[in-house]
Write an enzyme that holds these catalytic residues in place. Structure first.
Site, PDB file in Angstrom:
ATOM      1  N   LYS A   1     -31.577  -8.344  -9.157  1.00 24.90           N
ATOM      2  CA  LYS A   1     -31.025  -8.420  -7.747  1.00 24.90           C
ATOM      3  C   LYS A   1     -29.270  -8.899  -8.084  1.00 24.90           C
ATOM      4  CE  LYS A   1     -35.027  -8.889  -4.836  1.00 24.90           C
ATOM      5  NZ  LYS A   1     -35.879  -8.760  -5.924  1.00 24.90           N
TER       6      LYS A   1
HETATM    7  C1  LIG Z   1     -36.974  -8.014  -5.755  1.00 22.21           C
HETATM    8  C2  LIG Z   1     -37.694  -7.636  -6.951  1.00 22.21           C
HETATM    9  C3  LIG Z   1     -38.836  -6.698  -7.208  1.00 22.21           C
HETATM   10  C4  LIG Z   1     -39.077  -5.768  -5.918  1.00 22.21           C
HETATM   11  O1  LIG Z   1     -38.121  -4.760  -5.748  1.00 22.21           O
HETATM   12  P1  LIG Z   1     -37.854  -4.093  -4.455  1.00 22.21           P
HETATM   13  O2  LIG Z   1     -36.340  -3.376  -4.467  1.00 22.21           O
HETATM   14  O3  LIG Z   1     -38.091  -4.857  -3.447  1.00 22.21           O
HETATM   15  O4  LIG Z   1     -38.942  -2.930  -4.412  1.00 22.21           O
HETATM   16  C5  LIG Z   1     -39.469  -6.580  -8.296  1.00 22.21           C
HETATM   17  N1  LIG Z   1     -39.288  -7.517  -9.431  1.00 22.21           N
HETATM   18  C6  LIG Z   1     -38.454  -8.371  -9.243  1.00 22.21           C
HETATM   19  C7  LIG Z   1     -38.442  -9.662 -10.166  1.00 22.21           C
HETATM   20  C8  LIG Z   1     -37.688  -8.691  -7.910  1.00 22.21           C
HETATM   21  O5  LIG Z   1     -37.167  -9.573  -7.829  1.00 22.21           O
END
Ligand SMILES: *Cc1c(COP(=O)(O)O)cnc(C)c1O
Length: 456
Positions: A108
């Site tokens: 993210k």
């Molecule tokens: C947010 C997240 C996901 C999921 O991603 P999406 O975009 O919501 O499908 C998977 N793994 C980790 C470590 C995350 O922080």
């Protein structure tokens, strides 16, 4: 580039307007009017910031000095290497794309670091302020706070479920001492937190008065930023632009893999987008059966960032499935509200494969990847690898997206490998640092009062 709502009831907007707005006024999500076309030959040789600028330019053509802004975002100082997103080859044709080298050790950061720069620039140009209100189960909150800390014209109000995050995740947020960062620990679950955000946002007058903004994955800037690393990974894993590859993506809100879908629509040769869920398998069920059936509540698992009961970005993909008919999509989503499910099984869902992974699968995958390749992966990445290997095809390179580093999820690593995960020097003693957070009741009025008293 103009953006339209998936529900078809809003006037087309420029990028900088949808950046600050979040949801469209008709309740839909913004998507670009059309997908820009990739120039694979010109893009293959670019470094990460150059590639990011070339792609983002197509989506953000009204942002001034975008190239410089992108150059400030994707630096070795922030992401640990000039590659920004390093590709690690586990064996010929099997790769791990390192998306978690940013400040909070989850993918993210890639989108939120960019969002921080974009907000600062657009707010500065308009002489406006923004109060970001969000809910987190762990990774989004810390990535948002680290991206927004110390920025002028911005404050962050992040609701988190008290005592439900890993100690590392909580410390990453609560140890920030910046005056514009406000952690609100809610006595409740993540769903309660998200509910509070929705209720505060439903008060249009309050929202306008306090200039409330969002950083959740419905923000188009986050999708656009994520499109970049699909191209980047492709160029690193192939020798020429005739080859195709598949990607395995641990999924929750459908934001990450949807960016891969956008990359394919732009012309990236993607054979399969392999979607992995944990026990919360609403998306796996959809890709297997064509039925999208939201759950009452998510179950808590050892890959907590994928614990979702419905997937917010799924609406964007469904919009394309119904040939971009906003009216049809709006009807389906009203049906989803009343019936809790919709049936799209008659529409082809080509180019996706899916599967599900359980706690036992996660543990087994962490062990086998460690034994075979000497690499420790986090539980979310393990879900992706497990399903990716099931759906792997001979002769097609498979790129597994690494969405977090193991240091964030020590308890699961201990269970799998019988030892602590490695952590970088800068995180030594993180959990012992002084923490700063306000406890707050799961009450909309309390949240509003807190924002009023601390707004930017
Ligand atoms: C947010 C997240 C996901 C999921 O991603 P999406 O975009 O919501 O499908 C998977 N793994 C980790 C470590 C995350 O922080």
């Amino acid at each position: 580039m103009r953006y339209v709502s998936t529900r078809g009831g809003a006037a087309p907007q420029r990028f900088s307007d949808i950046l600050l707005e979040g949801l469209a006024p008709d309740g839909g999500l913004y998507v670009p009017e059309s997908y820009p076309m990739a120039d694979l030959a010109a893009w293959r040789g670019l470094g990460y910031p150059g590639l990011a600028a070339a792609i983002l330019q197509q989506f953000m053509d009204d942002v001034r000095d975008l190239k410089a802004l992108v150059g400030r975002t994707y630096t070795k100082a922030v992401f640990g290497s000039d590659d920004i997103v390093p590709l690690k080859t586990l064996e010929p044709g099997l790769h791990l794309l390192g998306l978690s080298q940013g400040p909070t050790l989850a993918f993210k950061d890639i989108a939120l670091q960019l969002l921080g720069e974009l907000f600062e620039q657009v707010l500065g140009a308009r002489a406006q302020t923004l109060n970001i209100l969000g809910a987190t189960s762990g990774d989004t909150g810390s990535a948002a706070e680290h991206a927004m800390r110390g920025r002028e014209r911005l404050a962050v109000f992040m609701l988190s479920p008290h005592g439900r995050m890993s100690a590392f995740q909580a410390a990453q947020m609560y140890s920030l001492q910046d005056a514009n960062i406000h952690n609100l620990a809610v006595k409740g679950t993540f769903d309660d937190c998200q509910d509070l955000v929705k209720r505060v946002n439903a008060d249009a007058a309050f929202k306008a008065r306090q200039r409330i903004g969002a950083v959740n994955s419905i923000n188009w800037a986050r999708i656009a930023a994520q499109v970049v690393y699909y191209f980047w990974g492709y160029f690193r894993a192939t020798r020429g632009n005739q080859e195709s590859v598949s990607f395995a993506v641990p999924s929750g809100n459908f934001g990450n893999i949807y960016a891969g879908y956008v990359a394919r629509r732009m012309g990236l040769p993607v054979r399969r987008l392999i979607l992995a869920t944990n026990e919360n398998d609403v998306l796996d069920e959809f890709f297997r059966t064509g039925k999208y059936r939201v759950r009452q509540a998510a179950v808590a698992t050892s890959s907590p960032s994928m614990d979702i009961s419905k997937a917010s970005n799924f609406e964007r993909y469904a919009f394309d499935l119904v040939e971009r008919e906003g009216g049809a999509l709006g009807g389906l989503w009203r049906q989803l509200e009343t019936d809790g499910e919709i049936d799209l099984s008659l529409i082809p869902r080509s180019g996706f494969a899916s599967g599900r992974s359980t706690h036992a699968d996660r543990i087994a995958t962490i062990r086998s990847v460690h034994a075979r390749y000497g690499v420790t992966v986090d539980p979310h990445t393990a879900d992706g690898i497990k399903v990716g290997l099931e759906q792997r095809e001979a002769g097609v390179p498979l790129i597994c997206l690494e969405t977090a580093l193991p240091a964030k999820f020590a308890a699961t690593i201990r269970e799998a490998l019988g030892r602590e995960p490695e952590r970088a020097q800068v995180f030594e003693g993180l959990e012992q640092r002084p923490q700063r957070c306000a406890s707050i009741a799961a009450d909309e009025q309390a949240v509003k009062r807190y924002i009023e008293a601390h707004a930017a």
